[in-house]
Design an enzyme around this catalytic site. Structure first.
Site, PDB file in Angstrom:
ATOM      1  CE1 TYR A  71      -3.489   2.755   0.620  1.00  0.00           C
ATOM      2  CE2 TYR A  71      -2.035   3.439   2.411  1.00  0.00           C
ATOM      3  CZ  TYR A  71      -3.106   3.684   1.571  1.00  0.00           C
ATOM      4  OH  TYR A  71      -3.788   4.871   1.668  1.00  0.00           O
ATOM      5  NE  ARG A 210      -3.896   5.100  -5.546  1.00  0.00           N
ATOM      6  CZ  ARG A 210      -4.109   6.104  -4.721  1.00  0.00           C
ATOM      7  NH1 ARG A 210      -4.440   5.881  -3.469  1.00  0.00           N
ATOM      8  NH2 ARG A 210      -4.000   7.341  -5.145  1.00  0.00           N
ATOM      9  CE  LYS A 262       0.887  16.279  -2.703  1.00  0.00           C
ATOM     10  NZ  LYS A 262       0.288  15.076  -3.282  1.00  0.00           N
ATOM     11  CG  HIS A 286      -1.510  11.468  -5.674  1.00  0.00           C
ATOM     12  ND1 HIS A 286      -2.405  12.495  -5.607  1.00  0.00           N
ATOM     13  CD2 HIS A 286      -1.791  10.677  -4.606  1.00  0.00           C
ATOM     14  CE1 HIS A 286      -3.200  12.336  -4.568  1.00  0.00           C
ATOM     15  NE2 HIS A 286      -2.841  11.237  -3.935  1.00  0.00           N
ATOM     16  NE  ARG A 289      -0.520   6.338  -2.755  1.00  0.00           N
ATOM     17  CZ  ARG A 289      -0.255   5.209  -2.117  1.00  0.00           C
ATOM     18  NH1 ARG A 289       0.931   4.663  -2.227  1.00  0.00           N
ATOM     19  NH2 ARG A 289      -1.166   4.613  -1.376  1.00  0.00           N
ATOM     20  N   GLY A 340       7.169  12.051   0.322  1.00  0.00           N
ATOM     21  CA  GLY A 340       5.995  11.372   0.876  1.00  0.00           C
ATOM     22  C   GLY A 340       6.351  10.087   1.595  1.00  0.00           C
TER      23      GLY A 340
HETATM   24  C1  LIG Z   1       0.428   5.953   1.356  1.00  0.00           C
HETATM   25  C2  LIG Z   1       0.305   7.251   0.622  1.00  0.00           C
HETATM   26  C3  LIG Z   1      -0.892   7.957   0.651  1.00  0.00           C
HETATM   27  C4  LIG Z   1      -1.011   9.177  -0.017  1.00  0.00           C
HETATM   28  N1  LIG Z   1      -2.187   9.890   0.038  1.00  0.00           N
HETATM   29  C5  LIG Z   1      -2.266  11.097  -0.560  1.00  0.00           C
HETATM   30  C6  LIG Z   1      -3.461  11.877  -0.492  1.00  0.00           C
HETATM   31  O1  LIG Z   1      -4.449  11.473   0.094  1.00  0.00           O
HETATM   32  N2  LIG Z   1      -3.479  13.097  -1.100  1.00  0.00           N
HETATM   33  C7  LIG Z   1      -2.389  13.587  -1.770  1.00  0.00           C
HETATM   34  O2  LIG Z   1      -2.440  14.693  -2.302  1.00  0.00           O
HETATM   35  N3  LIG Z   1      -1.262  12.851  -1.874  1.00  0.00           N
HETATM   36  C8  LIG Z   1      -1.178  11.637  -1.286  1.00  0.00           C
HETATM   37  N4  LIG Z   1      -0.039  10.894  -1.402  1.00  0.00           N
HETATM   38  C9  LIG Z   1       1.055  11.390  -2.262  1.00  0.00           C
HETATM   39  C10 LIG Z   1       2.051  12.219  -1.456  1.00  0.00           C
HETATM   40  O3  LIG Z   1       1.442  13.378  -0.948  1.00  0.00           O
HETATM   41  C11 LIG Z   1       3.227  12.627  -2.337  1.00  0.00           C
HETATM   42  O4  LIG Z   1       2.762  13.391  -3.428  1.00  0.00           O
HETATM   43  C12 LIG Z   1       4.030  11.451  -2.864  1.00  0.00           C
HETATM   44  O5  LIG Z   1       4.115  10.434  -1.895  1.00  0.00           O
HETATM   45  C13 LIG Z   1       5.423  11.920  -3.255  1.00  0.00           C
HETATM   46  O6  LIG Z   1       6.166  10.880  -3.799  1.00  0.00           O
HETATM   47  P1  LIG Z   1       7.273  10.071  -2.944  1.00  0.00           P
HETATM   48  O7  LIG Z   1       6.526   9.178  -2.024  1.00  0.00           O
HETATM   49  O8  LIG Z   1       8.039   9.333  -3.985  1.00  0.00           O
HETATM   50  O9  LIG Z   1       8.095  11.089  -2.193  1.00  0.00           O
HETATM   51  C14 LIG Z   1       0.093   9.678  -0.742  1.00  0.00           C
HETATM   52  C15 LIG Z   1       1.293   8.960  -0.769  1.00  0.00           C
HETATM   53  C16 LIG Z   1       1.406   7.757  -0.104  1.00  0.00           C
HETATM   54  C17 LIG Z   1       2.708   7.008  -0.170  1.00  0.00           C
END
Ligand SMILES: Cc1cc2nc3c(=O)[nH]c(=O)nc-3n(C[C@H](O)[C@H](O)[C@H](O)COP(=O)(O)O)c2cc1C
Length: 398
Positions: A71, A210, A262, A286, A289, A340
């Site tokens: 996840y 996903r 964002k 994101h 994702r 993230g």
């Molecule tokens: C488990 C998880 C949940 C996330 N949920 C959100 C979310 O709800 N809203 C959002 O804008 N980004 C979400 N993100 C994306 C992060 O804000 C970020 O953009 C991203 O993780 C950056 O990439 P990195 O993990 O390679 O640093 C999520 C990332 C992860 C890993």
């Protein structure tokens, strides 16, 4: 004493062997001295098992159940964008400049009206709000997401910003309630300062696919709550109707905070963000994702920076795992770099201590990269410090 010629020869051999032995002992001793001098000079080891963020990921994921590991670590569909986010950094080479006095390195940048180090975190859940890494004199920036399992109100002293965190809209007749994903930007001095900005995630009109969640039959841990979303109730839906001309004015009417978008990844949308007078954009996909097949964020950053530069500040995230990655994103035009998954791995490894470890590793790596590249301040890092290798093997300055 008389020595036969054979004895003499043996003796000569003996002495020359002895000399050789002593010389090699002296040499070995000098070598040890030299090595220990070099060792004395190396960066302090913060954790013998975790020298890099790659080590941190491995340590964090070692005992994590597969369902949660996938996840966090995986993304949308075939993970092409997810993998490319990291791979993109290796496509750029750093062009170092030498004979520059780099005795003092300054990591501070200027954003959200404060001077944080040039990178920050976005967090999703189980966040110890405003409670990490206070050791540095500069403030750190955090994003507290609307999904957070701690109430955003707990650390809000500013009196504004809180209502918009619960932004949701009646969908006028359809079933369910539509809402936006928001991230409140705050700092580790949050109790005094309150929130600095609000990020609207514009890359989630619908949720990406996903596959790991289907394969692993993903379920949230029992008892996990979203105190920021209690007003929303059952049947949560993402808002597929969100548009520039309605969303931005509505947000402006609700908050005095800076409004950032964002998930911007195309120059056309950067131009629209400038036109709609938003305060900043975050180049993000994101973390791979949402839409699989979009470019790595580093490539999008290069694409968007020329439109944004000087007109709107740029935040960046996606695939950042090393201090040299932060350097490359700054060189391509980012004003601030977010991460993230890195803080998630830190938390999984050793809670708050693990996040602090990640901060220290990245700070040390960025400082070292800047020194070796001949940059004393974040402002000195620019495109001239990067090159790409063309198909024919020729190094090409940006
Ligand atoms: C488990 C998880 C949940 C996330 N949920 C959100 C979310 O709800 N809203 C959002 O804008 N980004 C979400 N993100 C994306 C992060 O804000 C970020 O953009 C991203 O993780 C950056 O990439 P990195 O993990 O390679 O640093 C999520 C990332 C992860 C890993």
């Amino acid at each position: 004493m008389y020595l036969s010629s054979d004895d003499k020869a043996n003796n000569d051999n003996f002495y020359s062997n002895q000399l050789l032995l002593h010389t090699s002992i002296i040499f070995a001793f000098l070598q040890r001295l030299l090595i220990s001098a070099v060792i004395m000079n190396r960066l302090p080891t913060l954790d013998p098992h975790v020298l890099t963020i790659a080590d941190l990921k491995e340590a964090a994921c070692h005992d994590m159940p597969k369902m949660y590991r996938d996840y966090y670590n995986e993304g949308a569909m075939d993970l092409i964008t997810l993998k490319d986010n990291e791979a993109a950094f290796n496509r750029y080479k750093i062009r170092p400049r030498v004979m520059i006095n780099v005795a003092k390195i300054d990591l501070e940048t200027d954003i959200f009206g404060i001077k944080p180090s040039s990178y920050a975190w976005t967090r999703t859940s189980r966040w110890r709000i405003g409670n990490i890494a206070r050791s540095s004199k500069s403030e750190r920036v955090y994003g507290i997401i609307s999904f957070c399992d701690k109430s955003s109100g707990r650390c809000d002293r500013s009196g504004h910003g809180q209502p918009i965190f619960h932004a949701h809209f009646d969908d006028q007749g359809q079933s369910g309630i539509q809402w936006w994903t928001l991230i409140l930007i705050t700092t580790d001095k949050v109790t005094a300062a309150g929130y600095k900005a609000i990020f609207l995630s514009v890359d989630v009109p619908v949720l990406g696919q996903r596959l790991n969640e289907h394969k692993n039959k993903f379920e949230l841990p029992e008892g996990l709550e979203w105190p920021n979303l209690t007003a929303v109730g059952e049947g949560l839906e993402y808002d597929a109707t969100i548009e520039w001309h309605t969303a931005i004015p509505w947000m402006r009417s609700q908050t005095k905070l800076e409004i950032w978008l964002k998930g911007v990844a195309s120059p056309e949308d950067v131009a629209l963000a400038i036109q709609h007078k938003v305060d900043g954009i975050m180049i993000s996909n994101h973390g791979g994702r949402q839409l699989d097949g979009v470019p790595a964020t580093l490539d999008s950053l290069r694409d968007c920076a020329s439109v944004a530069k000087g007109k709107i500040p740029i935040a960046f995230d996606g695939g950042v795992r090393r201090g040299s990655d932060i350097f490359k994103a700054l060189a391509l035009g980012a004003d601030v770099v977010f991460m993230g998954r890195v803080p998630i791995w830190g938390l999984a490894y050793k809670g708050q201590q693990g996040v602090e470890l990640a901060v220290k590793i990245l700070m040390a790596e960025l400082r070292m990269t800047m020194a070796l590249a001949g940059c004393r301040t974040v402002k000195e890092i620019n495109r001239g410090h990067l090159a790409v290798l063309k198909g024919d093997g020729v190094l090409c300055k940006l």
